[in-house]
Design an enzyme around this catalytic site. Structure first.
Site, PDB file in Angstrom:
ATOM      1  CB  SER A 285       5.306  -2.172  11.488  1.00 31.78           C
ATOM      2  OG  SER A 285       4.716  -0.897  11.670  1.00 31.78           O
TER       3      SER A 285
ATOM      4  CD  GLU B 262      -5.073  -0.821   8.746  1.00 32.23           C
ATOM      5  OE1 GLU B 262      -3.951  -0.456   8.349  1.00 32.23           O
ATOM      6  OE2 GLU B 262      -6.115  -0.240   8.422  1.00 32.23           O
TER       7      GLU B 262
ATOM      8  CE  LYS C 211       0.149   3.442   4.756  1.00 34.14           C
ATOM      9  NZ  LYS C 211       0.320   3.656   6.204  1.00 34.14           N
TER      10      LYS C 211
ATOM     11  N   GLY D  68       4.037   2.978  13.859  1.00 35.55           N
ATOM     12  CA  GLY D  68       4.596   4.306  14.115  1.00 35.55           C
ATOM     13  C   GLY D  68       4.435   4.801  15.537  1.00 35.55           C
TER      14      GLY D  68
ATOM     15  CG  HIS E 212      -5.528   2.011   5.337  1.00 30.11           C
ATOM     16  ND1 HIS E 212      -4.985   2.957   6.174  1.00 30.11           N
ATOM     17  CD2 HIS E 212      -4.533   1.130   5.069  1.00 30.11           C
ATOM     18  CE1 HIS E 212      -3.718   2.667   6.395  1.00 30.11           C
ATOM     19  NE2 HIS E 212      -3.417   1.559   5.739  1.00 30.11           N
TER      20      HIS E 212
ATOM     21  CG  ASN F 278      -1.770   1.234   1.330  1.00 30.41           C
ATOM     22  OD1 ASN F 278      -2.020   1.900   0.336  1.00 30.41           O
ATOM     23  ND2 ASN F 278      -2.231   1.542   2.531  1.00 30.41           N
TER      24      ASN F 278
ATOM     25  CD  GLU G  96      -2.562   5.875   6.587  1.00 30.79           C
ATOM     26  OE1 GLU G  96      -1.464   5.542   7.060  1.00 30.79           O
ATOM     27  OE2 GLU G  96      -2.767   5.964   5.354  1.00 30.79           O
TER      28      GLU G  96
END
Length: 253
Positions: A216, A170, A11, A176, A98, A9, A100
């Site tokens: 990750s 996820e 992004k 992060g 997703h 992905n 985000e």
């Protein structure tokens, strides 16, 4: 036998020229399906790079995904992209729900479910993302959040439709934040997600559904993660931006 599927992905990264160049590099590594040892490969590219990505991967085992789409077929929705538009470009998959999109753009479970059904109707294969935030994990709400997102996301999706759906778990808290998810922690949640699929569709469909891990995954930890019983692949972010690092994950499959 479940498929092992490694999806990148990108992004909001890579122009159409950068996308084409990277995919040409990747195609040299991913020579053919036999070379992949049964692992399927997908790249999720930005809208502006999709046409270049599709062209660059012609006659290769690499499939292309869009990173989002509208739930609407057409109309006065400025700036949106429909499933029909993506299908006509030669796109095969679409990433939906997703973290985000949920956190930054406020997409709800109901909106994501509408997108899943619109994608299926147009002949696209959804990669449905679910996952809990750090606060959810700390409060012991991991299963509650993932179960709810999965059930709402698949509302109205038939047993037959499930042959064309990938689930991507996820853990947002492991991306992060400096907090690491161990393979055992990831496996525990994947097993729970599969148990929800058993509840919704029965054991046969649950056992056939690919559940990717999106926390990750890198070349250094991919093999251990992918060796877990219920982890069937990865939805890769940063490590998918370079051909060598992405292929390192593919090879671990």
């Amino acid at each position: 036998m479940r498929k092992t599927i490694i999806a990148g992905n990108w992004k909001m990264n890579k122009t159409h020229k950068e996308a084409a160049n990277m995919l040409k590099e990747l195609a040299k590594l991913v020579i053919d399906k036999e070379n992949l040892g049964g692992v399927e490969v997908i790249i999720g590219a930005p809208f502006t790079a999709l046409e270049s990505a599709v062209r660059a991967t012609e006659n290769t085992p690499i499939a292309i995904a869009a990173e989002n789409m509208s739930e609407h077929k057409a109309g006065a929705f400025t700036g949106e992209i429909s499933a029909t538009m993506l299908k006509e470009l030669g796109v095969e998959y679409v990433i939906l729900g997703h973290s985000e999109r949920r956190a930054i753009y406020g997409e709800t479970d109901l909106v994501i479910n509408a997108k899943v059904k619109a994608a299926l109707k147009a002949g696209l294969k959804p990669i449905l993302c679910i996952g809990e935030q750090l606060e959810d994990r700390q409060l012991g709400r991991t299963n509650e959040v993932n179960g709810t997102q999965l059930k709402y996301g698949l509302e109205g999706v038939t047993r037959e439709d499930m042959a064309n759906i990938i689930i991507a778990y996820e853990p947002v808290w492991a991306i992060g934040t400096g907090v690491t998810a161990t393979p055992e922690m990831a496996e525990e949640t994947h097993a729970f997600v599969r148990s929800v699929l058993v509840e919704l569709y029965g054991n046969d469909i649950a056992e056939e559904t690919t559940i990717q891990y999106g926390g990750s995954m890198k070349p250094g930890n991919a093999k251990e993660l992918l060796s877990q019983k219920n982890i069937d692949g990865g939805l890769i972010g940063g490590a998918a931006l370079e051909a060598d690092s992405f292929y390192g994950i593919i090879a671990a499959g």
